[in-house]
Design a protein around this motif. Structure first.
Motif, PDB file in Angstrom:
ATOM      1  N   VAL A   1       0.906  -0.939   0.037  1.00 37.15           N
ATOM      2  CA  VAL A   1      -0.021  -0.393  -0.071  1.00 37.15           C
ATOM      3  C   VAL A   1       1.132   1.475  -0.299  1.00 37.15           C
ATOM      4  CG1 VAL A   1      -1.950   0.810   1.039  1.00 37.15           C
ATOM      5  CG2 VAL A   1      -1.572  -0.757   1.372  1.00 37.15           C
ATOM      6  N   ARG A   2       0.513   2.074  -0.594  1.00 32.36           N
ATOM      7  CA  ARG A   2       1.844   3.545  -0.996  1.00 32.36           C
ATOM      8  C   ARG A   2       0.581   4.167  -2.017  1.00 32.36           C
ATOM      9  NH1 ARG A   2       2.708   4.768  -6.276  1.00 32.36           N
ATOM     10  NH2 ARG A   2       2.939   3.767  -7.524  1.00 32.36           N
ATOM     11  N   GLU A   3       0.783   5.591  -0.794  1.00 32.84           N
ATOM     12  CA  GLU A   3       0.189   6.684  -1.195  1.00 32.84           C
ATOM     13  C   GLU A   3       0.651   7.437  -2.949  1.00 32.84           C
ATOM     14  OE1 GLU A   3       0.732  11.688   0.037  1.00 32.84           O
ATOM     15  OE2 GLU A   3       0.475   9.916   1.959  1.00 32.84           O
ATOM     16  N   VAL A   4      -0.748   7.494  -3.537  1.00 31.82           N
ATOM     17  CA  VAL A   4       0.211   7.853  -4.778  1.00 31.82           C
ATOM     18  C   VAL A   4      -0.769   9.601  -5.259  1.00 31.82           C
ATOM     19  CG1 VAL A   4       0.115   6.062  -5.580  1.00 31.82           C
ATOM     20  CG2 VAL A   4      -2.348   6.577  -5.932  1.00 31.82           C
ATOM     21  N   SER A   5      -0.870  10.138  -5.929  1.00 26.92           N
ATOM     22  CA  SER A   5      -0.999  11.537  -6.216  1.00 26.92           C
ATOM     23  C   SER A   5      -3.060  11.346  -7.022  1.00 26.92           C
ATOM     24  CB  SER A   5      -0.381  12.631  -7.241  1.00 26.92           C
ATOM     25  OG  SER A   5      -0.494  11.698  -8.657  1.00 26.92           O
ATOM     26  N   GLU A   6      -3.483  12.048  -7.038  1.00 29.19           N
ATOM     27  CA  GLU A   6      -4.870  12.341  -7.382  1.00 29.19           C
ATOM     28  C   GLU A   6      -4.608  12.096  -9.637  1.00 29.19           C
ATOM     29  OE1 GLU A   6      -8.214  15.552  -7.751  1.00 29.19           O
ATOM     30  OE2 GLU A   6      -8.555  13.745  -5.727  1.00 29.19           O
ATOM     31  N   ARG A   7      -3.366  12.834  -9.498  1.00 26.97           N
ATOM     32  CA  ARG A   7      -3.738  12.505 -11.065  1.00 26.97           C
ATOM     33  C   ARG A   7      -3.250  11.221 -11.659  1.00 26.97           C
ATOM     34  NH1 ARG A   7       1.285  17.012 -14.179  1.00 26.97           N
ATOM     35  NH2 ARG A   7       0.895  15.928 -16.514  1.00 26.97           N
ATOM     36  N   GLU A   8      -2.666  10.684 -11.008  1.00 25.04           N
ATOM     37  CA  GLU A   8      -1.913   9.184 -11.012  1.00 25.04           C
ATOM     38  C   GLU A   8      -3.241   8.366 -11.295  1.00 25.04           C
ATOM     39  OE1 GLU A   8       0.330   5.632  -9.623  1.00 25.04           O
ATOM     40  OE2 GLU A   8       1.079   7.581  -9.298  1.00 25.04           O
ATOM     41  N   VAL A   9      -3.831   8.530  -9.969  1.00 21.41           N
ATOM     42  CA  VAL A   9      -5.391   7.297 -10.183  1.00 21.41           C
ATOM     43  C   VAL A   9      -6.324   7.780 -10.999  1.00 21.41           C
ATOM     44  CG1 VAL A   9      -7.580   7.086  -9.061  1.00 21.41           C
ATOM     45  CG2 VAL A   9      -5.135   7.334  -7.539  1.00 21.41           C
ATOM     46  N   LEU A  10      -6.169   9.968 -11.311  1.00 21.06           N
ATOM     47  CA  LEU A  10      -7.698   9.449 -12.775  1.00 21.06           C
ATOM     48  C   LEU A  10      -6.535  10.003 -14.424  1.00 21.06           C
ATOM     49  CD1 LEU A  10      -8.750  12.583 -10.333  1.00 21.06           C
ATOM     50  CD2 LEU A  10      -9.551  10.270 -10.886  1.00 21.06           C
ATOM     51  N   GLY A  11      -5.778   9.627 -13.846  1.00 25.61           N
ATOM     52  CA  GLY A  11      -4.708  10.041 -15.462  1.00 25.61           C
ATOM     53  C   GLY A  11      -4.931   8.406 -16.606  1.00 25.61           C
ATOM     54  N   PRO A  12      -4.903   8.491 -17.410  1.00 26.18           N
ATOM     55  CA  PRO A  12      -5.049   7.109 -18.788  1.00 26.18           C
ATOM     56  C   PRO A  12      -4.945   5.565 -18.062  1.00 26.18           C
ATOM     57  CG  PRO A  12      -3.390   8.732 -19.689  1.00 26.18           C
ATOM     58  CD  PRO A  12      -3.810   9.129 -18.257  1.00 26.18           C
ATOM     59  N   LYS A  13      -4.301   5.669 -17.466  1.00 21.45           N
ATOM     60  CA  LYS A  13      -3.798   3.988 -17.202  1.00 21.45           C
ATOM     61  C   LYS A  13      -4.319   3.667 -17.227  1.00 21.45           C
ATOM     62  CE  LYS A  13       0.426   1.517 -16.054  1.00 21.45           C
ATOM     63  NZ  LYS A  13       1.333   1.236 -15.716  1.00 21.45           N
ATOM     64  N   ARG A  14      -5.106   4.337 -15.513  1.00 21.97           N
ATOM     65  CA  ARG A  14      -6.152   3.364 -15.049  1.00 21.97           C
ATOM     66  C   ARG A  14      -7.526   4.024 -15.070  1.00 21.97           C
ATOM     67  NH1 ARG A  14      -2.364   3.989 -11.490  1.00 21.97           N
ATOM     68  NH2 ARG A  14      -2.277   3.870  -9.423  1.00 21.97           N
ATOM     69  N   GLN A  15      -7.477   5.056 -15.904  1.00 14.77           N
ATOM     70  CA  GLN A  15      -9.291   4.835 -16.383  1.00 14.77           C
ATOM     71  C   GLN A  15      -9.615   3.642 -17.849  1.00 14.77           C
ATOM     72  OE1 GLN A  15     -11.503   6.880 -15.222  1.00 14.77           O
ATOM     73  NE2 GLN A  15      -9.687   7.171 -13.844  1.00 14.77           N
ATOM     74  N   THR A  16      -8.879   3.579 -18.571  1.00 18.74           N
ATOM     75  CA  THR A  16      -8.727   2.003 -19.069  1.00 18.74           C
ATOM     76  C   THR A  16      -8.705   0.876 -18.799  1.00 18.74           C
ATOM     77  OG1 THR A  16      -6.427   1.379 -19.355  1.00 18.74           O
ATOM     78  CG2 THR A  16      -7.490   3.395 -21.227  1.00 18.74           C
ATOM     79  N   GLY A  17      -8.480   0.852 -17.705  1.00 15.45           N
ATOM     80  CA  GLY A  17      -8.687  -0.438 -16.860  1.00 15.45           C
ATOM     81  C   GLY A  17      -9.751  -0.589 -15.801  1.00 15.45           C
ATOM     82  N   GLY A  18      -9.856   0.878 -15.367  1.00 12.43           N
ATOM     83  CA  GLY A  18     -11.171   0.567 -14.520  1.00 12.43           C
ATOM     84  C   GLY A  18     -12.315  -0.179 -14.411  1.00 12.43           C
ATOM     85  N   TYR A  19     -12.846  -0.313 -13.344  1.00 10.54           N
ATOM     86  CA  TYR A  19     -13.556  -1.690 -13.218  1.00 10.54           C
ATOM     87  C   TYR A  19     -14.400  -1.739 -12.834  1.00 10.54           C
ATOM     88  CZ  TYR A  19     -14.606  -7.348 -13.067  1.00 10.54           C
ATOM     89  OH  TYR A  19     -15.267  -8.248 -13.492  1.00 10.54           O
ATOM     90  N   ILE A  20     -14.419  -1.125 -11.056  1.00  9.86           N
ATOM     91  CA  ILE A  20     -15.547  -1.461 -10.317  1.00  9.86           C
ATOM     92  C   ILE A  20     -15.156   0.477  -9.469  1.00  9.86           C
ATOM     93  CG2 ILE A  20     -17.096  -1.861  -8.196  1.00  9.86           C
ATOM     94  CD1 ILE A  20     -15.046  -4.152  -8.190  1.00  9.86           C
ATOM     95  N   TYR A  21     -16.056   1.408 -10.132  1.00  5.10           N
ATOM     96  CA  TYR A  21     -16.212   2.657  -8.921  1.00  5.10           C
ATOM     97  C   TYR A  21     -16.775   2.950  -8.214  1.00  5.10           C
ATOM     98  CZ  TYR A  21     -13.383   3.753 -13.679  1.00  5.10           C
ATOM     99  OH  TYR A  21     -12.830   3.404 -14.763  1.00  5.10           O
ATOM    100  N   PHE A  22     -16.487   3.241  -6.732  1.00  3.79           N
ATOM    101  CA  PHE A  22     -17.048   3.309  -5.194  1.00  3.79           C
ATOM    102  C   PHE A  22     -17.284   4.966  -5.427  1.00  3.79           C
ATOM    103  CE2 PHE A  22     -14.854  -0.562  -5.318  1.00  3.79           C
ATOM    104  CZ  PHE A  22     -15.495  -1.257  -5.035  1.00  3.79           C
TER     105      PHE A  22
END
Length: 85
Positions: A62-83
């Motif tokens: 577990v590590r801290e990440v920036s909101e920019r990384e979370v909302l970036g294109p790499k995560r958006q294409t693999g998003g599976y479940i959103y809470f």
């Protein structure tokens, strides 16, 4: 089918003004990183209630990440479940 489609569309249109009074905040995303469902792995990004910081977790850390990384294109294409809350 046309009549039922029109009925559903009309019902959804009637609900729209009521839905706009609520605000939902993204609190977590489960993503799949890989090219096929049988390769790669699942990760989770979750927003902490205090400080608005995001944490990333996978099978081993577990590590801290920036909101920019979370909302970036790499995560958006693999998003599976959103809470949302």
């Amino acid at each position: 089918t046309t009549n039922s489609s029109a009925s559903v569309s009309k019902s959804l249109t009637n609900l729209e003004p009521k839905l706009h009074k609520y605000t939902y905040n993204l609190k977590g995303i489960v993503s799949h990183l890989g090219y096929t469902p049988t390769s790669g792995h699942y990760i989770c990004d979750m927003k902490l209630d205090y400080g608005g910081k995001w944490n990333y977790s996978n099978d081993s850390m577990v590590r801290e990440v920036s909101e920019r990384e979370v909302l970036g294109p790499k995560r958006q294409t693999g998003g599976y479940i959103y809470f949302f809350i």
